[in-house]
Design a protein around this motif. Structure first.
Motif, PDB file in Angstrom:
ATOM      1  N   GLU A 130       0.963  -1.159  -0.160  1.00  0.00           N
ATOM      2  CA  GLU A 130       0.142  -0.026  -0.093  1.00  0.00           C
ATOM      3  C   GLU A 130       0.992   1.075  -0.208  1.00  0.00           C
ATOM      4  N   LEU A 131       1.935   1.264   1.038  1.00  0.00           N
ATOM      5  CA  LEU A 131       3.146   2.324   0.726  1.00  0.00           C
ATOM      6  C   LEU A 131       3.603   2.420  -0.499  1.00  0.00           C
ATOM      7  N   SER A 132       3.929   1.742  -1.051  1.00  0.00           N
ATOM      8  CA  SER A 132       4.535   1.343  -2.147  1.00  0.00           C
ATOM      9  C   SER A 132       3.370   2.367  -3.401  1.00  0.00           C
ATOM     10  N   ASN A 133       2.399   2.028  -3.363  1.00  0.00           N
ATOM     11  CA  ASN A 133       2.232   2.557  -4.561  1.00  0.00           C
ATOM     12  C   ASN A 133       1.454   4.094  -4.383  1.00  0.00           C
ATOM     13  N   LEU A 134       2.068   4.386  -3.436  1.00  0.00           N
ATOM     14  CA  LEU A 134       2.045   6.122  -3.125  1.00  0.00           C
ATOM     15  C   LEU A 134       3.245   6.410  -2.907  1.00  0.00           C
ATOM     16  N   ASN A 135       4.226   6.256  -2.298  1.00  0.00           N
ATOM     17  CA  ASN A 135       5.662   6.457  -2.173  1.00  0.00           C
ATOM     18  C   ASN A 135       6.555   5.494  -2.356  1.00  0.00           C
ATOM     19  N   PRO A 136       6.997   4.747  -3.233  1.00  0.00           N
ATOM     20  CA  PRO A 136       8.084   3.882  -3.968  1.00  0.00           C
ATOM     21  C   PRO A 136       9.328   3.790  -2.922  1.00  0.00           C
ATOM     22  N   SER A 137       9.943   4.671  -2.415  1.00  0.00           N
ATOM     23  CA  SER A 137      10.947   5.414  -2.234  1.00  0.00           C
ATOM     24  C   SER A 137      11.184   4.889  -0.278  1.00  0.00           C
ATOM     25  N   LEU A 138       9.864   5.287  -0.369  1.00  0.00           N
ATOM     26  CA  LEU A 138       9.488   5.531   1.853  1.00  0.00           C
ATOM     27  C   LEU A 138       9.682   4.250   1.758  1.00  0.00           C
ATOM     28  N   SER A 139       8.769   2.946   0.225  1.00  0.00           N
ATOM     29  CA  SER A 139       8.449   1.951   0.944  1.00  0.00           C
ATOM     30  C   SER A 139       9.353   1.178   1.736  1.00  0.00           C
ATOM     31  N   LYS A 140      10.404   1.371   0.806  1.00  0.00           N
ATOM     32  CA  LYS A 140      11.742   0.038   0.746  1.00  0.00           C
ATOM     33  C   LYS A 140      12.392   1.118   1.590  1.00  0.00           C
ATOM     34  N   GLN A 141      12.625   2.221   2.028  1.00  0.00           N
ATOM     35  CA  GLN A 141      13.042   2.705   3.929  1.00  0.00           C
ATOM     36  C   GLN A 141      12.022   1.537   4.805  1.00  0.00           C
ATOM     37  N   TYR A 142      11.276   1.529   4.764  1.00  0.00           N
ATOM     38  CA  TYR A 142      10.215   0.724   5.735  1.00  0.00           C
ATOM     39  C   TYR A 142      11.079  -0.097   5.451  1.00  0.00           C
ATOM     40  N   GLU A 143      11.147  -1.254   4.730  1.00  0.00           N
ATOM     41  CA  GLU A 143      11.229  -3.489   4.067  1.00  0.00           C
ATOM     42  C   GLU A 143      12.895  -3.385   4.572  1.00  0.00           C
ATOM     43  N   LYS A 144      13.589  -2.361   4.979  1.00  0.00           N
ATOM     44  CA  LYS A 144      14.632  -2.506   5.122  1.00  0.00           C
ATOM     45  C   LYS A 144      15.097  -2.393   6.652  1.00  0.00           C
ATOM     46  N   LYS A 145      13.738  -1.144   7.345  1.00  0.00           N
ATOM     47  CA  LYS A 145      14.009  -1.958   8.543  1.00  0.00           C
ATOM     48  C   LYS A 145      12.454  -2.563   9.333  1.00  0.00           C
ATOM     49  N   SER A 146      12.509  -3.510   8.393  1.00  0.00           N
ATOM     50  CA  SER A 146      11.164  -4.573   8.571  1.00  0.00           C
ATOM     51  C   SER A 146      11.326  -5.411  10.107  1.00  0.00           C
ATOM     52  N   GLU A 147      13.191  -5.906  10.251  1.00  0.00           N
ATOM     53  CA  GLU A 147      13.015  -6.587  11.474  1.00  0.00           C
ATOM     54  C   GLU A 147      12.805  -5.988  12.227  1.00  0.00           C
ATOM     55  N   ASN A 148      13.488  -4.036  12.456  1.00  0.00           N
ATOM     56  CA  ASN A 148      13.240  -3.303  13.760  1.00  0.00           C
ATOM     57  C   ASN A 148      11.745  -3.250  14.419  1.00  0.00           C
ATOM     58  N   TYR A 149      10.576  -3.024  12.903  1.00  0.00           N
ATOM     59  CA  TYR A 149       9.374  -2.605  13.957  1.00  0.00           C
ATOM     60  C   TYR A 149       8.549  -3.161  13.850  1.00  0.00           C
ATOM     61  N   LEU A 150       9.241  -4.880  13.469  1.00  0.00           N
ATOM     62  CA  LEU A 150       8.372  -6.132  13.787  1.00  0.00           C
ATOM     63  C   LEU A 150       9.025  -7.023  14.590  1.00  0.00           C
ATOM     64  N   ALA A 151      10.262  -6.557  15.679  1.00  0.00           N
ATOM     65  CA  ALA A 151      10.983  -6.791  16.988  1.00  0.00           C
ATOM     66  C   ALA A 151       9.955  -7.373  17.278  1.00  0.00           C
ATOM     67  N   PHE A 152       9.227  -6.492  18.195  1.00  0.00           N
ATOM     68  CA  PHE A 152       7.888  -6.962  20.005  1.00  0.00           C
ATOM     69  C   PHE A 152       7.257  -7.925  19.414  1.00  0.00           C
ATOM     70  N   ILE A 153       7.119  -8.305  17.900  1.00  0.00           N
ATOM     71  CA  ILE A 153       5.651  -9.550  17.914  1.00  0.00           C
ATOM     72  C   ILE A 153       6.077 -10.727  18.196  1.00  0.00           C
ATOM     73  N   ASP A 154       7.528 -11.305  18.310  1.00  0.00           N
ATOM     74  CA  ASP A 154       8.262 -12.074  19.151  1.00  0.00           C
ATOM     75  C   ASP A 154       7.955 -12.730  20.591  1.00  0.00           C
ATOM     76  N   TYR A 155       7.578 -11.715  21.528  1.00  0.00           N
ATOM     77  CA  TYR A 155       7.201 -11.884  22.324  1.00  0.00           C
ATOM     78  C   TYR A 155       5.783 -12.250  22.633  1.00  0.00           C
ATOM     79  N   GLN A 156       5.266 -11.961  24.553  1.00  0.00           N
ATOM     80  CA  GLN A 156       4.306 -12.117  24.856  1.00  0.00           C
ATOM     81  C   GLN A 156       3.061 -11.460  24.675  1.00  0.00           C
ATOM     82  N   GLN A 157       1.766 -11.994  24.208  1.00  0.00           N
ATOM     83  CA  GLN A 157       0.566 -10.781  23.259  1.00  0.00           C
ATOM     84  C   GLN A 157       0.498  -9.966  23.906  1.00  0.00           C
ATOM     85  N   GLU A 158       0.805 -10.464  25.941  1.00  0.00           N
ATOM     86  CA  GLU A 158       0.110  -9.460  27.293  1.00  0.00           C
ATOM     87  C   GLU A 158       1.680  -8.181  26.995  1.00  0.00           C
TER      88      GLU A 158
END
Length: 265
Positions: A157-185
């Motif tokens: 969705e972001l790539s449709n609006l701003n491809p370069s910004l989408s690539k920036q976020y894609e490179k940092k996916s691991e850091n934006y999603l680190a919290f998912i590895d932890y307990q739900q609570e």
């Protein structure tokens, strides 16, 4: 003033579950009576018993930069900090490198509040609403695979609006999603650095009360010390319930991360 110095040099716990770091920017009148830019670096922790505490503050003249963050990490280590499960911060250039340099076994979560704020600034209300829908699905995911699927949809969705910004976020996916590895609570407590921003709000109020800038380093340090001491006293009366309910899991996470050290060293 002696209490302040003792506080700044106090020994830190060797093990901390989460460390939230941020910098607050303001102006201060220097020794030459000129207004100068300052950055106040803050580190707030959730310890292995589920209590919030302030690990320290560091005041530097000038704008936020990587070399200052290196000094902050070196100071925390020199005061005893050795093991951290996860650091949470905004996406300041070079900060991930600093975390990886000093704490290679720790996760580094980039703050979603900062991310959403940036997206809201860049896009229309309708466009932001479309992006935020996918981000909400990511946060509500029960498994990592499910979260990754929704994150991919967000990037498309972001790539449709701003491809370069989408690539920036894609490179940092691991850091934006680190919290998912932890307990739900406890996820909702570690995907944002809001706990530090609450301290920043107190600093902002202090700055306004003093006339829009800090009149001297001594005034700033004493006022800040009082504010942080009061916060620490308040926080130590009651642990964060979600962490308190997961102490065993928190211990296991730290053991797994730093048990690897023995095999990799």
């Amino acid at each position: 003033y002696q209490h302040l110095q003792a506080y700044k040099n106090s020994i830190l716990p060797e093990e901390i579950f989460a460390v939230f770091i941020d910098a607050y920017h303001a102006k201060m009148r220097d020794e030459n009576e000129k207004l100068t830019n300052i950055s106040i670096y803050l580190a707030v922790a959730i310890d292995m018993e589920g209590y919030k505490q302030i690990l320290g503050y560091w005041i530097k003249k000038g704008k936020e930069n990587k070399s200052f963050w290196i000094e902050v990490f070196q100071d925390m280590i020199s005061r005893g900090l050795k093991k951290v499960a996860i650091f949470v911060s905004d996406d300041f250039s070079g900060l991930t490198d600093v975390v990886n340099q000093f704490f290679p076994y720790s996760d580094h979560q980039l703050c979603w509040t900062h991310m959403k704020r940036n997206l809201r600034r860049k896009f229309s209300k309708r466009e932001y609403s479309l992006l935020n829908k996918h981000l909400t699905f990511v946060k509500e995911s029960l498994t990592k695979d499910e979260a990754l699927g929704h994150w991919e949809n967000f990037l498309k969705e972001l790539s449709n609006l701003n491809p370069s910004l989408s690539k920036q976020y894609e490179k940092k996916s691991e850091n934006y999603l680190a919290f998912i590895d932890y307990q739900q609570e406890i996820r909702k407590h570690i995907y944002t650095s809001n706990v530090v921003e609450s301290v920043n709000a107190g600093l902002e109020m202090m700055r306004l009360e003093l006339g829009g800038y800090f009149p001297s380093m001594r005034t700033l340090e004493i006022n800040l010390f009082i504010q942080l001491s009061n916060l620490n006293d308040k926080w130590m009366r009651k642990p964060v319930a979600a962490f308190r309910a997961n102490l065993y899991e928190m211990r296991q996470i730290l053991n797994v991360k730093f048990g690897l050290e023995k095999f990799l060293d």
